[in-house]
Motif scaffolding. Sequence first.
Motif, short mmCIF file in Angstrom:
data_model
loop_
_atom_site.label_atom_id
_atom_site.label_comp_id
_atom_site.label_asym_id
_atom_site.label_seq_id
_atom_site.Cartn_x
_atom_site.Cartn_y
_atom_site.Cartn_z
N ALA A 146 -10.11 7.19 0.57
CA ALA A 146 -11.05 7.64 0.07
C ALA A 146 -12.22 8.29 -0.28
N LEU A 151 1.30 -1.24 0.45
CA LEU A 151 0.19 -0.46 0.05
C LEU A 151 0.98 1.11 0.37
N GLY A 198 -20.66 -1.40 -0.15
CA GLY A 198 -19.73 0.00 -0.46
C GLY A 198 -20.48 1.12 0.38
N ALA A 227 -0.20 1.80 -5.61
CA ALA A 227 -0.96 1.94 -4.54
C ALA A 227 -1.70 3.39 -4.93
N LEU A 254 -5.92 3.37 -6.00
CA LEU A 254 -7.09 2.19 -5.75
C LEU A 254 -8.02 3.48 -5.70
N PRO A 255 -8.67 2.68 -6.70
CA PRO A 255 -10.69 2.59 -7.07
C PRO A 255 -10.97 3.29 -4.95
N ASP A 277 -14.28 1.95 -4.41
CA ASP A 277 -14.31 1.24 -3.09
C ASP A 277 -13.31 -0.61 -2.88
N ARG A 278 -11.66 0.13 -3.31
CA ARG A 278 -10.86 -1.11 -2.91
C ARG A 278 -10.32 -0.36 -1.48
N ARG A 279 -10.56 0.91 -1.50
CA ARG A 279 -9.91 1.75 -0.28
C ARG A 279 -10.79 1.10 0.50
N GLN A 332 -7.04 4.04 5.69
CA GLN A 332 -7.36 4.72 4.11
C GLN A 332 -9.37 4.63 3.84
N SER A 351 -13.01 -1.41 1.39
CA SER A 351 -13.12 -2.47 1.70
C SER A 351 -11.44 -3.28 2.57
N LEU A 352 -10.08 -1.97 2.14
CA LEU A 352 -9.04 -2.29 3.01
C LEU A 352 -9.37 -1.55 4.42
#
Length: 103
Positions: A48, A12, A64, A17, A20-21, A23-25, A44, A27-28
């Motif tokens: 986001a 990360l 999300g 990194a 990162l979109p 939605d991924r942020r 994160q 999730s992380l």
Amino acid sequence: VEETLADLEPMLSRRSARDLPVDRRISLALLFFQTNRRDLARTQLETAMSNLDDLKLRSLMPGGVINLVELSGALGVPLPSQPIEKLALELIPPSVRSGMKSN
């Protein structure tokens, strides 16, 4: 799990990194929150939030958006603006929204 998370943390910090979109942020952030890595979760989530606009918010799946709002409250990271917060709540189904703490 610990080994995987240990491998994930350095990844990360890499330049790749940064893109990162949202939605991924989210999730992380959720993963780090659930594994008691609150500082990493907050980082994160803040990242986001810094890239969040109406279009990106609308592109998220309902789960999300729910995770975003719940993590926002749990980590004390406010959504970037009142209109974004209002839209996020509108995107959550009313039956779910009524049971949320952040409401």
